[in-house]
Design a protein around this motif. Structure first.
Motif: not given
Ligand SMILES: [Zn+2]
Length: 316
Positions: A276, A279, A283, A294-295
């Motif tokens: 997360s 991610d 961004r 999506r990761v």
């Protein structure tokens, strides 16, 4: 009839036997750390036999053998893999292994093989455009476009770890500067920690390594030092996450894939927290808005490369 897939790693050689998409057997042997390529090929052959034994199948039933290999793979040849004895200089792995096992052999880059497995059977099911990112000793990548592995004109595509995220930045194990792997590969992070310690920065990383009886700073050693509040390790992780975020965003901006499958020993060890944060670091660099990327976590673990190699062997 069945196929066999082999994943050749710097530490272990995995082999699986597949009937279509069903796994019938498996084997795991240590990769020789010394000697020459002949010794490595002997162990790969032994892994094939062990996996077939586990599956209760005979070599006569094998239609093809797939290999996921480190290094740069071109038309059955491999070169530039510094962590496997005898694999630095280019040679035909397909020919030598075929002579040994007596079956047709298809060689693919190891992370490309893992990407094929995740696309068909793992976290990338249902999409035809994905990037697999492997964060371990080094940083690797594999690309699936239009449902097919994309290997480039000479087989060298997918070298995600050598995307430059900082011009003139840290020295990478490849000898260049500023690559993703220079910040996010465990080997490069260990070297950075050694340099910082020699320059007087306090860290418990190497004490944890000794306490655990490890010869090198494994992912588990990094995780334990981080959990005990080591600020140097926390800083190195911050840099690794930033580099991965920028590198993944650059790849997504170029390829517009649907999914990034994040795997490898280091990423797996840190889990959802790490993913997360990568991610979030990605961004701000994304060009297409709103982003649809999506990761996700790799699902097939250590055997992904071998499974993908076996799936590709079905096309021989
Ligand atoms: Zn590099």
């Amino acid at each position: 009839m069945v196929t066999v897939g082999i994943d050749l790693g710097g530490t272990n050689i995995y082999a699986v036997v597949l009937d279509g998409e069903e796994r019938l057997g498996r084997a795991k042997l240590r990769t020789p750390s010394t000697g020459d390529r002949t010794g490595v090929i002997d162990v790969m052959d032994a892994a094939v036999r062990d996996a077939l034994g586990d599956a209760g199948r005979d070599i006569d039933e094998v239609t093809g053998v797939g290999v996921g290999s480190p290094g740069v793979v071109m038309a059955g040849t491999v070169g530039g893999a510094s962590n496997v004895p005898g694999f630095l200089e280019r040679f035909s792995l397909a020919d030598l292994l075929k002579q040994k096992v007596g079956r047709e052999v298809r060689v693919t880059n190891d992370v490309t093989a893992a990407a094929v497995a995740e696309h068909r059977l793992g976290a990338g099911r249902g999409t035809d455009d994905l990037l697999a990112v492997h964060v371990g000793t080094g940083v690797g990548g594999g690309i699936i476009l239009g449902g097919r592995p994309f290997e480039g004109g000479a087989g060298g595509a997918g070298e995600f770890g050598h995307i430059v995220v900082r011009q003139g930045g840290a020295v990478c194990p490849c000898g260049r500067r500023g690559c993703v792997e220079a910040y996010a590969g465990r080997r490069a992070m260990t070297l950075a920690a050694e340099r910082a310690k020699a320059a007087g920065t306090s860290t418990i990383l190497f004490d944890v390594m000794e306490d655990k009886g490890k010869a090198r700073a494994t992912s588990g050693v990094f995780a334990a030092a981080y959990e005990r509040g080591d600020t140097l390790v926390a800083d190195l992780l911050d840099d690794a996450i930033e580099a991965l975020g920028a590198g993944i965003a650059s790849a997504v901006n170029l390829l517009d894939v649907d999914v990034v499958v994040l795997g490898g020993g280091f990423a797996d060890r840190f889990g959802g927290w790490f993913r997360s944060r990568v991610d979030a670091a990605m961004r701000p660099h994304l060009f297409l808005q709103p982003p649809r990327i999506r990761v996700v976590a790799a699902e097939l673990g250590d055997e992904g490369g071998a499974i993908g190699a076996a799936l590709l062997a079905a096309e021989i």
